[in-house]
Design a protein around this motif. Structure first.
Motif, PDB file in Angstrom:
ATOM      1  N   UNK A 628       0.866  -1.235   0.213  1.00 50.14           N
ATOM      2  CA  UNK A 628       0.240  -0.116  -0.033  1.00 50.14           C
ATOM      3  C   UNK A 628       0.857   1.202   0.071  1.00 50.14           C
ATOM      4  N   UNK A 629       1.884   1.288   0.766  1.00 49.68           N
ATOM      5  CA  UNK A 629       3.006   2.501   0.678  1.00 49.68           C
ATOM      6  C   UNK A 629       3.524   2.610  -0.702  1.00 49.68           C
ATOM      7  N   UNK A 630       3.649   1.510  -1.345  1.00 41.93           N
ATOM      8  CA  UNK A 630       4.255   1.676  -2.772  1.00 41.93           C
ATOM      9  C   UNK A 630       3.165   2.394  -3.891  1.00 41.93           C
ATOM     10  N   UNK A 631       2.135   1.905  -3.672  1.00 46.91           N
ATOM     11  CA  UNK A 631       0.835   2.599  -4.367  1.00 46.91           C
ATOM     12  C   UNK A 631       0.644   3.986  -4.041  1.00 46.91           C
ATOM     13  N   UNK A 632       0.710   4.421  -2.582  1.00 45.07           N
ATOM     14  CA  UNK A 632       0.531   5.668  -2.174  1.00 45.07           C
ATOM     15  C   UNK A 632       1.708   6.321  -2.909  1.00 45.07           C
ATOM     16  N   UNK A 633       3.067   5.990  -3.001  1.00 43.10           N
ATOM     17  CA  UNK A 633       3.858   6.694  -3.614  1.00 43.10           C
ATOM     18  C   UNK A 633       3.925   6.899  -4.993  1.00 43.10           C
ATOM     19  N   UNK A 634       3.569   5.885  -5.704  1.00 40.24           N
ATOM     20  CA  UNK A 634       3.841   6.210  -7.314  1.00 40.24           C
ATOM     21  C   UNK A 634       2.431   6.518  -7.913  1.00 40.24           C
ATOM     22  N   UNK A 638      -6.303   7.491  -4.997  1.00 38.54           N
ATOM     23  CA  UNK A 638      -6.994   7.404  -3.796  1.00 38.54           C
ATOM     24  C   UNK A 638      -6.078   6.662  -2.689  1.00 38.54           C
ATOM     25  N   UNK A 639      -4.990   6.268  -3.093  1.00 33.13           N
ATOM     26  CA  UNK A 639      -4.367   5.219  -2.411  1.00 33.13           C
ATOM     27  C   UNK A 639      -3.678   6.062  -0.904  1.00 33.13           C
ATOM     28  N   UNK A 640      -3.977   5.645   0.404  1.00 32.19           N
ATOM     29  CA  UNK A 640      -3.635   6.553   1.369  1.00 32.19           C
ATOM     30  C   UNK A 640      -2.129   6.042   2.002  1.00 32.19           C
ATOM     31  N   UNK A 641      -1.741   7.160   2.503  1.00 31.92           N
ATOM     32  CA  UNK A 641      -0.473   6.871   3.318  1.00 31.92           C
ATOM     33  C   UNK A 641      -0.708   5.859   4.488  1.00 31.92           C
ATOM     34  N   UNK A 642       0.391   5.226   4.720  1.00 32.40           N
ATOM     35  CA  UNK A 642       0.260   4.111   5.509  1.00 32.40           C
ATOM     36  C   UNK A 642       1.284   4.245   6.705  1.00 32.40           C
ATOM     37  N   UNK A 707      12.268   0.641  -4.885  1.00 32.67           N
ATOM     38  CA  UNK A 707      11.784   0.077  -5.922  1.00 32.67           C
ATOM     39  C   UNK A 707      11.255  -1.241  -5.860  1.00 32.67           C
ATOM     40  N   UNK A 708      10.238  -1.615  -6.361  1.00 28.94           N
ATOM     41  CA  UNK A 708       9.746  -3.185  -6.178  1.00 28.94           C
ATOM     42  C   UNK A 708      10.846  -3.958  -6.898  1.00 28.94           C
ATOM     43  N   UNK A 709      11.358  -5.043  -6.048  1.00 23.21           N
ATOM     44  CA  UNK A 709      12.180  -5.955  -6.595  1.00 23.21           C
ATOM     45  C   UNK A 709      11.739  -7.412  -6.706  1.00 23.21           C
ATOM     46  N   UNK A 710      12.244  -8.323  -7.588  1.00 19.75           N
ATOM     47  CA  UNK A 710      11.887  -9.698  -7.923  1.00 19.75           C
ATOM     48  C   UNK A 710      12.971 -10.412  -7.790  1.00 19.75           C
ATOM     49  N   UNK A 711      13.416 -11.320  -6.576  1.00 18.32           N
ATOM     50  CA  UNK A 711      14.559 -11.943  -6.671  1.00 18.32           C
ATOM     51  C   UNK A 711      14.240 -13.558  -7.338  1.00 18.32           C
ATOM     52  N   UNK A 712      14.955 -13.791  -8.397  1.00 16.99           N
ATOM     53  CA  UNK A 712      14.722 -15.099  -9.143  1.00 16.99           C
ATOM     54  C   UNK A 712      15.858 -15.477  -9.862  1.00 16.99           C
ATOM     55  N   UNK A 713      16.048 -16.974 -10.063  1.00 16.36           N
ATOM     56  CA  UNK A 713      17.141 -17.641 -10.689  1.00 16.36           C
ATOM     57  C   UNK A 713      17.001 -17.229 -12.027  1.00 16.36           C
ATOM     58  N   UNK A 729       1.763  -0.260 -15.225  1.00 14.00           N
ATOM     59  CA  UNK A 729       3.012   0.107 -16.158  1.00 14.00           C
ATOM     60  C   UNK A 729       3.489   1.187 -15.844  1.00 14.00           C
ATOM     61  N   UNK A 730       3.220   1.744 -14.934  1.00  9.93           N
ATOM     62  CA  UNK A 730       4.119   3.099 -14.146  1.00  9.93           C
ATOM     63  C   UNK A 730       5.441   2.794 -13.589  1.00  9.93           C
ATOM     64  N   UNK A 731       5.731   1.427 -13.236  1.00 11.62           N
ATOM     65  CA  UNK A 731       7.103   1.508 -12.720  1.00 11.62           C
ATOM     66  C   UNK A 731       7.478  -0.177 -12.945  1.00 11.62           C
TER      67      UNK A 731
END
Length: 787
Positions: A628-634, A638-642, A707-713, A729-731
């Motif tokens: 939710x913090x990610x959506x509020x930031x980007x 209507x996404x609120x601060x948490x 930034x959102x991260x995806x750890x994968x082999x 598609x924003x980030x």
């Protein structure tokens, strides 16, 4: 110019510097109605001027000793006993008759007389002596006289005298009054400096300087010390070769007169500031000046007041030095280094700026101007100190809600005591008898007569006790004699209870912590009625100077107005919820309180103080908050601060009562209360918890960073050429590509570029280390694999 005093029946007056201008003074008063006379000590302004004025003259002196001495000197010039043409009136002592034309009074007594007779019927001239000393009563008297003169008595003549040249403001107050200046005919005075040695007490330094003065100068020595205690200790240090005489305001009349008369042997007069001006001590050829004085100070915030030792001003030091050169050449020994003299303040601090103004506030209320507005002040009373005084007076029943004096307040004022002591005398007489109450009040009014910390009624001055007792009603049946009750009636907010068993620290009802000095004899007392306490600079708590044993029953009786019930609900590492019975700041008893709303607020305060970590947070809850913090930031609305403050607004503590109950509340549920519907239906789409990669695995997205991260082999994303994007598609997601062992090999936000430029190096480094895993040359067309 009209009047010629030399044609009167006065005898020949001494040839003092003031004598040539006596006619000018009288004529100026006749022409202008007011004047300022600037003349140093020893010029005769106090004793010759009143004799040269027509009509009835009242001379106001700041001190009782000066008033009696001035009357005695004038009477001797007329060849009469005191009480005939010249008389005096001071507290507890009066010598006047129907023939008295010149009356010397203290400033405080004249204030009281003015309150009863604002016209001062029959008085032609008021002489305000030693105005430069800036005593509180003298400043008040000047303001009231100016007010009376402006209304009821425009014909009243006012003559203000000062020993310093700072007379411009005084002349302005008196209606641009003419200023008459007289120079003293003094003898030269040598100055010597004898500073204290390391850690030497002031009385030791003064005694050392006195011995040097006795060996170097003929005649008597006048030494100035800050207070009575120092005078006593200094006297004990001097030998028997000379007569050592104390001089201060609390001595008997006989003892004071002894200090003002020449003796058969050389004398050393040890004086407080009382001998700085107004008085002449004959035979003095040497002055020893400690450089210190004791003045009234008050700490309104802590409810402490008393006497403070301060450095004298340069003007006062000059006056003291002048005492050595009145009759012959002399010498002054200053007990401070010569280089420090330039750092002395120029003039003494006016008492009205620093003193307790409770008594002043009562006098103003009796005059009909509770806030003092409209009066002509040399220095107006500070509003904060005046408000503090009025608060005390309301608690004593001396003022009504409008600030006017009540009948009780006027009766208290008529006693001529500080309002606290007046209350103690009035109510104490009804409780313990007039004599007992008067004995305690006499001690409280003269704390220096007490020999230690524990108040001893046996030390009270009998004449003063009789005088005070005569001013109040004595009940027909006397109750138990208890000095603590009288002390507590005067200072209810200074009732004190020990903080813990065996501790020397006490908490006063007013909220100030005070310490009992060792060896006081009161160490086992649970309760004390504190009469005097002060606080040294830099100390966190005050020090008890004078007190007496008390108990809880007495405290409740004396300070019933301070009794309250208080709900104490707060967070102190956990919820505290009690109903307290209190005497001011002192807790008398406590019982549990069951106030649901107050407890909820305390729990919320705990969350605000210690953080939302007090709730139950599992991994899913933390991730939901991060998403939710990610959506509020980007995206924002209507996404609120948490953040904590936002979550605190929606936390429902439910039936929780203690800290442990908060750990049962799900942090994730608190976060989900902020989900914005209907937009929340796309929560998992915009910020998915997991993403499916080409191998078919569903890998959890890490939202903990910026930034959102995806750890994968690496092998699981073969064939994936476009970097996935979140939040419509924003980030772009940042891929943390791992080795078969799960160790980081590369970080990229552009997968296509990585396959072209980064992968060949990774393949070269890792295929030898992991030969069982596939490392195709073209990863964009290779089949992904979980293993």
């Amino acid at each position: 110019m009209g009047r010629h005093w030399l044609t009167s029946d006065l005898p020949e007056l001494p040839d003092l510097p003031i004598r040539p201008v006596l006619g000018e003074i009288a004529d100026t008063l006749t022409a202008h109605g007011s004047a300022v006379l600037v003349a140093p000590p020893g010029t005769g302004k106090t004793t010759l001027v009143p004799l040269a004025l027509d009509g009835r003259v009242v001379v106001a002196e700041p001190r009782r000793l000066a008033a009696r001495a001035a009357a005695a000197r004038m009477a001797s010039l007329l060849g009469e006993p005191v009480g005939q043409t010249v008389g005096y009136s001071v507290r507890g002592d009066r010598k006047t008759s129907k023939n008295t034309r010149i009356e010397v009074v203290t400033s405080g007594l004249l204030v009281r007389r003015l309150q009863h007779d604002p016209e001062l019927a029959g008085v032609g001239t008021v002489l305000l002596d030693e105005c430069h000393e800036r005593h509180l009563d003298a400043d008040l008297l000047l303001a009231l006289l100016l007010d009376a003169r402006a209304g009821l008595r425009p014909d009243l003549k006012l003559l203000a005298t000062s020993a310093t040249v700072a007379a411009d403001r005084l002349a302005q107050l008196l209606g641009d009054a003419p200023v008459i200046r007289v120079e003293a005919r003094t003898f030269p005075v040598d100055i010597a400096h004898i500073p204290a040695v390391r850690r030497e007490r002031v009385e030791n330094t003064v005694a050392r300087a006195i011995r040097q003065a006795l060996s170097e100068v003929d005649g008597d020595v006048l030494a100035f010390l800050p207070g009575v205690a120092e005078i006593r200790r200094c006297a004990a240090l001097l030998g028997n070769d000379v007569d050592v005489l104390p001089l201060h305001g609390r001595l008997t009349t006989t003892a004071q007169d002894d200090a003002l008369r020449p003796g058969a042997r050389r004398r050393v007069v040890l004086s407080t500031a009382i001998a700085e001006s107004s008085l002449t001590v004959p035979g003095v050829r040497a002055v020893v000046d400690s450089g210190l004085s004791r003045v009234s100070r008050v700490d309104h915030r802590r409810g402490l007041s008393g006497l403070a030792t301060v450095r004298v001003s340069a003007a006062v030091a000059d006056q003291r030095a002048g005492r050595a050169g009145r009759e012959a050449p002399g010498r002054v020994y200053r007990c401070w280094p010569a280089h420090e003299h330039s750092t002395l303040p120029r003039y003494p601090e006016p008492e009205i700026r620093t003193a307790d103004l409770t008594r002043l506030a009562l006098e103003l209320a009796c005059w009909g101007v509770p806030d003092g507005s409209g009066l002509g002040w040399w220095d107006a009373p500070p509003p904060g100190a005046l408000d503090a005084g009025r608060t005390v007076l309301r608690a004593l029943g001396a003022l009504d809600d409008s600030g006017s004096a009540t009948d009780r307040g006027r009766r208290m004022a008529n006693l001529g005591l500080h309002p606290r002591l007046a209350r103690a005398l009035l109510d104490g007489a009804a409780a313990v008898g007039a004599r007992q109450a008067a004995s305690v009040v006499a001690l409280l009014d003269d704390d220096r007569s007490n020999s230690g910390v524990e108040l001893a009624v046996r030390d009270a001055d009998p004449p003063e006790v009789r005088r005070l007792a005569a001013m109040v009603d004595d009940p027909p049946t006397r109750k138990a004699s208890d000095p603590a009750l009288v002390v507590a009636l005067a200072y209810p907010e200074r009732l004190a209870r020990r903080r813990s068993p065996g501790s020397p620290l006490y908490l006063m009802a007013g909220g100030t912590a005070v310490e009992l000095p060792p060896g006081s004899g009161l160490a086992d007392a649970e309760w004390l009625a504190v009469a005097i306490a002060d606080r040294e600079p830099g100390r966190t708590h005050g020090r008890i100077r004078l007190a007496v044993r008390a108990d809880e029953e007495l405290a409740i009786k004396a300070a019933a107005s301070l009794l309250t019930w208080e709900d104490d609900v707060r967070w102190d590492g956990d919820v505290v919820a009690n109903r307290l019975r209190k005497l001011g700041a002192i807790t008398l008893s406590s019982k549990p309180l069951h106030d649901r709303e107050a407890i909820r607020q305390a729990l919320t305060d705990g969350l605000r103080t210690e953080g939302l970590g007090l709730l139950r947070w599992d991994a899913d809850g933390l991730r939901t908050r991060e998403r939710m913090a990610f959506l509020h930031r980007v995206i924002g609305d209507p996404w609120p601060a948490v953040d904590d403050e936002s979550l605190l607004a929606v936390v429902d503590v439910g039936d929780a009562r203690r800290k442990v109950d908060l750990a049962r509340i799900s942090g994730e549920q608190v976060v989900r209360r902020l989900l914005p519907w209907p937009a929340a239906a796309r929560f998992d789409e915009l910020a998915p918890d997991r993403l499916e990669v080409p191998s078919g695995s569903r890998v959890r997205v890490d939202y903990s960073g910026s930034e959102p991260a995806l750890p994968v082999k690496v092998q699981e994303v073969f064939g994936w050429t476009e970097t996935p994007r979140l939040a419509d598609g924003r980030v772009p997601i940042v891929l943390h590509l791992l080795s078969p062992a799960g160790r980081p090999t590369a970080v990229t936000g552009d997968l296509a570029s990585f396959w072209r430029t980064g992968y060949p190096q990774v393949r070269s480094e890792l295929r030898g280390r992991y030969p069982k895993h596939r490392w195709p040359e073209d990863p964009m067309t290779a089949r992904p694999a979980r293993r």
